[in-house]
Design a protein around this motif. Structure first.
Motif, PDB file in Angstrom:
ATOM      1  N   ASP A  62       0.819  -1.216   0.000  1.00  0.00           N
ATOM      2  CA  ASP A  62       0.000   0.000   0.000  1.00  0.00           C
ATOM      3  C   ASP A  62       0.854   1.266   0.000  1.00  0.00           C
ATOM      4  N   GLY A  63       2.170   1.126  -0.159  1.00  0.00           N
ATOM      5  CA  GLY A  63       3.073   2.271  -0.185  1.00  0.00           C
ATOM      6  C   GLY A  63       3.965   2.246  -1.408  1.00  0.00           C
ATOM      7  N   PHE A  64       5.085   2.945  -1.311  1.00  0.00           N
ATOM      8  CA  PHE A  64       6.039   3.031  -2.408  1.00  0.00           C
ATOM      9  C   PHE A  64       7.446   2.829  -1.877  1.00  0.00           C
ATOM     10  N   THR A  65       8.320   2.295  -2.723  1.00  0.00           N
ATOM     11  CA  THR A  65       9.730   2.156  -2.414  1.00  0.00           C
ATOM     12  C   THR A  65      10.507   2.934  -3.454  1.00  0.00           C
ATOM     13  N   GLY A  66      11.310   3.897  -3.008  1.00  0.00           N
ATOM     14  CA  GLY A  66      12.135   4.698  -3.895  1.00  0.00           C
ATOM     15  C   GLY A  66      13.602   4.374  -3.707  1.00  0.00           C
ATOM     16  N   VAL A  67      14.343   4.399  -4.817  1.00  0.00           N
ATOM     17  CA  VAL A  67      15.762   4.096  -4.798  1.00  0.00           C
ATOM     18  C   VAL A  67      16.499   5.157  -5.606  1.00  0.00           C
ATOM     19  N   ALA A  68      17.524   5.734  -5.012  1.00  0.00           N
ATOM     20  CA  ALA A  68      18.405   6.667  -5.713  1.00  0.00           C
ATOM     21  C   ALA A  68      19.488   5.842  -6.403  1.00  0.00           C
ATOM     22  N   LEU A  69      19.746   6.147  -7.674  1.00  0.00           N
ATOM     23  CA  LEU A  69      20.709   5.404  -8.479  1.00  0.00           C
ATOM     24  C   LEU A  69      21.815   6.327  -8.982  1.00  0.00           C
TER      25      LEU A  69
END
Length: 164
Positions: free
Chosen positions: A60-67
């Motif tokens: 029900d959420g989001f996962t963000g990744v900096a690349l």
């Protein structure tokens, strides 16, 4: 993918500080994105070409990744394949992108990397909404739904390496 807001994006990052997430460049065209055709939101920072970001739904959420992208000259002479969507590109269409691991491992310098489409438009390549020319997408016996599921599974595997 369901539409995300700037707030959703900034609070989703697992491998950077709150301050870094607050300062990163968020796309200005969120309202115009083809959300029904996206399995994740990916973009490059126009002010810092070696930075890219990826945000995926997670329950029900989001996962963000900096690349971070490897040297812009690496691999320009050969055809390469994206590890997410299996689209092949010539030139700089595929780039090695690395992500600092979440938590203490990342703070200690541990990172993971993989080869992705440089523009992070994997969802659109799979759905043939964006093309790369002859040989970019191989003919497959998998249905579109199966190809989408494979791309999502590849993304989940990468995110598990970042967060695990």
């Amino acid at each position: 993918m369901r539409p995300v807001t700037e707030r959703d994006i900034r609070t989703s990052f697992v491998n950077c500080t709150r301050g870094e997430a607050k300062r990163l460049a968020v796309p200005r065209d969120l309202a115009e994105r083809p959300w029904d055709d996206l399995d994740f939101l990916g973009w490059r920072d126009p002010a810092a070409p070696q930075r890219a970001y990826l945000v995926a739904e997670n329950g029900d959420g989001f996962t963000g990744v900096a690349l971070r992208l490897a040297s812009p000259h690496a691999g320009h002479l050969r055809r390469s394949m994206c590890s997410l969507c299996l689209t092949t590109h010539s030139g700089g269409g595929v780039a090695l992108m690395t992500a600092r691991r979440a938590g203490q491992r990342g703070q200690g310098g541990d990172s993971v990397g993989s080869y992705f489409c440089s523009d992070l438009a994997c969802s659109l390549y799979v759905r043939r909404k964006k093309t790369v020319g002859a040989g970019g997408r191989l003919q497959e016996t998998l249905t579109l739904e199966e190809q989408i599921a494979r791309t999502t599974a590849n993304l989940d595997e990468f995110l598990a390496k970042v967060t695990g």
